[in-house]
Design a protein around this motif. Structure first.
Motif, PDB file in Angstrom:
ATOM      1  N   THR A   1       0.858  -1.310   0.185  1.00  0.00           N
ATOM      2  CA  THR A   1      -0.136  -0.009   0.071  1.00  0.00           C
ATOM      3  C   THR A   1       0.956   1.381   0.027  1.00  0.00           C
ATOM      4  N   TYR A   2       0.389   2.382   0.071  1.00  0.00           N
ATOM      5  CA  TYR A   2       0.926   3.634   0.025  1.00  0.00           C
ATOM      6  C   TYR A   2       0.774   4.216   1.608  1.00  0.00           C
ATOM      7  N   ASN A   3       1.710   5.127   2.032  1.00  0.00           N
ATOM      8  CA  ASN A   3       1.372   5.841   3.310  1.00  0.00           C
ATOM      9  C   ASN A   3       1.153   7.432   2.805  1.00  0.00           C
ATOM     10  N   ASP A   4       0.396   7.993   3.268  1.00  0.00           N
ATOM     11  CA  ASP A   4      -0.024   9.668   3.113  1.00  0.00           C
ATOM     12  C   ASP A   4       0.081   9.843   1.718  1.00  0.00           C
ATOM     13  N   VAL A   5      -0.477   9.329   0.564  1.00  0.00           N
ATOM     14  CA  VAL A   5      -0.741   9.757  -0.755  1.00  0.00           C
ATOM     15  C   VAL A   5      -2.020   9.969  -1.112  1.00  0.00           C
ATOM     16  N   ASP A   6      -2.469  11.407  -1.448  1.00  0.00           N
ATOM     17  CA  ASP A   6      -3.618  11.741  -1.841  1.00  0.00           C
ATOM     18  C   ASP A   6      -3.910  11.394  -3.286  1.00  0.00           C
ATOM     19  N   LYS A   7      -5.035  11.621  -3.612  1.00  0.00           N
ATOM     20  CA  LYS A   7      -5.551  11.410  -4.959  1.00  0.00           C
ATOM     21  C   LYS A   7      -4.880  11.945  -6.127  1.00  0.00           C
ATOM     22  N   ASP A   8      -4.683  13.132  -6.051  1.00  0.00           N
ATOM     23  CA  ASP A   8      -3.831  13.927  -7.087  1.00  0.00           C
ATOM     24  C   ASP A   8      -2.290  13.582  -7.341  1.00  0.00           C
ATOM     25  N   THR A   9      -1.771  13.054  -6.283  1.00  0.00           N
ATOM     26  CA  THR A   9      -0.474  12.488  -6.301  1.00  0.00           C
ATOM     27  C   THR A   9      -0.678  11.137  -6.932  1.00  0.00           C
ATOM     28  N   MET A  10      -1.466  10.259  -6.654  1.00  0.00           N
ATOM     29  CA  MET A  10      -1.782   8.932  -7.230  1.00  0.00           C
ATOM     30  C   MET A  10      -1.890   9.041  -8.504  1.00  0.00           C
ATOM     31  N   TYR A  11      -2.725   9.847  -8.926  1.00  0.00           N
ATOM     32  CA  TYR A  11      -3.238  10.029 -10.438  1.00  0.00           C
ATOM     33  C   TYR A  11      -1.715  10.524 -11.074  1.00  0.00           C
ATOM     34  N   ASN A  12      -1.212  11.386 -10.644  1.00  0.00           N
ATOM     35  CA  ASN A  12       0.033  11.945 -11.154  1.00  0.00           C
ATOM     36  C   ASN A  12       1.003  10.484 -11.266  1.00  0.00           C
ATOM     37  N   ASN A  13       1.202   9.974 -10.362  1.00  0.00           N
ATOM     38  CA  ASN A  13       2.127   8.760 -10.457  1.00  0.00           C
ATOM     39  C   ASN A  13       1.761   7.960 -11.310  1.00  0.00           C
ATOM     40  N   ILE A  14       0.438   7.643 -11.558  1.00  0.00           N
ATOM     41  CA  ILE A  14      -0.109   6.805 -12.559  1.00  0.00           C
ATOM     42  C   ILE A  14       0.281   7.072 -13.960  1.00  0.00           C
ATOM     43  N   LYS A  15       0.224   8.505 -14.482  1.00  0.00           N
ATOM     44  CA  LYS A  15       0.473   8.981 -15.502  1.00  0.00           C
ATOM     45  C   LYS A  15       1.655   8.984 -15.792  1.00  0.00           C
ATOM     46  N   LYS A  16       2.653   9.329 -14.836  1.00  0.00           N
ATOM     47  CA  LYS A  16       4.021   9.528 -14.841  1.00  0.00           C
ATOM     48  C   LYS A  16       4.585   7.915 -15.234  1.00  0.00           C
ATOM     49  N   TYR A  17       4.180   6.972 -14.550  1.00  0.00           N
ATOM     50  CA  TYR A  17       4.806   5.527 -14.625  1.00  0.00           C
ATOM     51  C   TYR A  17       4.082   4.638 -15.396  1.00  0.00           C
ATOM     52  N   ASP A  18       3.005   4.980 -16.104  1.00  0.00           N
ATOM     53  CA  ASP A  18       2.376   4.212 -16.870  1.00  0.00           C
ATOM     54  C   ASP A  18       3.398   3.746 -17.983  1.00  0.00           C
ATOM     55  N   THR A  19       2.998   2.307 -18.307  1.00  0.00           N
ATOM     56  CA  THR A  19       3.690   1.732 -19.467  1.00  0.00           C
ATOM     57  C   THR A  19       2.748   1.024 -20.305  1.00  0.00           C
ATOM     58  N   GLU A  20       3.032   0.694 -21.565  1.00  0.00           N
ATOM     59  CA  GLU A  20       2.095  -0.260 -22.373  1.00  0.00           C
ATOM     60  C   GLU A  20       1.488  -1.441 -21.734  1.00  0.00           C
ATOM     61  N   ASP A  21       2.384  -2.028 -20.729  1.00  0.00           N
ATOM     62  CA  ASP A  21       2.029  -3.148 -20.062  1.00  0.00           C
ATOM     63  C   ASP A  21       0.620  -2.958 -19.029  1.00  0.00           C
ATOM     64  N   GLU A  22       0.316  -1.693 -18.611  1.00  0.00           N
ATOM     65  CA  GLU A  22      -0.501  -1.486 -17.782  1.00  0.00           C
ATOM     66  C   GLU A  22      -2.063  -1.168 -18.501  1.00  0.00           C
ATOM     67  N   TRP A  23      -2.996  -2.100 -18.007  1.00  0.00           N
ATOM     68  CA  TRP A  23      -4.235  -1.685 -18.540  1.00  0.00           C
ATOM     69  C   TRP A  23      -4.773  -0.127 -18.509  1.00  0.00           C
ATOM     70  N   THR A  24      -4.212   0.702 -17.638  1.00  0.00           N
ATOM     71  CA  THR A  24      -4.696   2.158 -17.864  1.00  0.00           C
ATOM     72  C   THR A  24      -4.041   2.856 -18.768  1.00  0.00           C
ATOM     73  N   TYR A  25      -2.944   2.094 -19.495  1.00  0.00           N
ATOM     74  CA  TYR A  25      -2.241   3.065 -20.359  1.00  0.00           C
ATOM     75  C   TYR A  25      -2.950   3.495 -21.715  1.00  0.00           C
ATOM     76  N   TYR A  26      -3.960   3.101 -21.914  1.00  0.00           N
ATOM     77  CA  TYR A  26      -4.775   3.068 -23.292  1.00  0.00           C
ATOM     78  C   TYR A  26      -5.803   4.287 -22.684  1.00  0.00           C
ATOM     79  N   LEU A  27      -5.994   4.670 -21.655  1.00  0.00           N
ATOM     80  CA  LEU A  27      -7.256   5.273 -21.102  1.00  0.00           C
ATOM     81  C   LEU A  27      -7.173   6.824 -21.200  1.00  0.00           C
ATOM     82  N   SER A  28      -8.089   7.570 -21.581  1.00  0.00           N
ATOM     83  CA  SER A  28      -7.829   8.894 -21.684  1.00  0.00           C
ATOM     84  C   SER A  28      -8.046   9.374 -20.053  1.00  0.00           C
ATOM     85  N   ASP A  29      -7.680  10.684 -20.013  1.00  0.00           N
ATOM     86  CA  ASP A  29      -7.494  11.165 -18.774  1.00  0.00           C
ATOM     87  C   ASP A  29      -9.062  11.363 -18.054  1.00  0.00           C
TER      88      ASP A  29
END
Length: 139
Positions: A111-139
């Motif tokens: 899990t994460y400690n002390d991560v708000d939803k904006d930080t989580m979203y930014n991390n997803i966008k920053k580290y998303d790769t083609e292997d992730e199911w979220t890679y092809y989703l729009s914002d």
């Protein structure tokens, strides 16, 4: 270790990275539950998918997952030394833990400690790769 490993946790908390390391260092075969959920998306009537309510998906998916985990723990591969590391987010432990053969699994929660939803979203966008199911989703 003589157990299969079940890794659960939030998106982008390191489940896949840990499972790949276990594969590399200990020789476990990796099973991604996200890939299985993606397969269920072909059957819309089942209402199991990545873009759906996580709680409801976990409840429905757990019926399949319980049987799948039992098969992995009871089949001849388990007793001949082939072990699996299974990783994913759609896991309802309240449903799974009471069933037989769960003692053949080491369960790891990330899990994460002390991560708000904006930080989580930014991390997803920053580290998303083609292997992730979220890679092809729009914002």
């Amino acid at each position: 270790m003589d157990k299969n490993i079940l890794i659960i946790g939030a998106p982008r908390c390191g489940k896949t990275s840990l499972s790949r390391r276990i594969n590399k260092e200990l020789g476990y075969s990796v099973i991604s539950l996200d890939d299985i959920v993606s397969g269920f998306e072909e059957y819309k009537e089942m209402k199991i998918g990545h873009d759906m309510d996580d709680y409801e998906v976990s409840k429905k998916f757990s019926m399949f997952l319980k049987r799948y985990l039992l098969e992995l723990a009871e089949n001849s591969n388990f007793y001949s030394g082939v072990k699996f590391v299974i990783e994913g987010t759609h896991i309802d432990l309240d449903y799974l833990l009471p069933f037989k053969n769960m003692e053949k699994y080491e369960i790891i929660g990330l899990t994460y400690n002390d991560v708000d939803k904006d930080t989580m979203y930014n991390n997803i966008k920053k580290y998303d790769t083609e292997d992730e199911w979220t890679y092809y989703l729009s914002d």
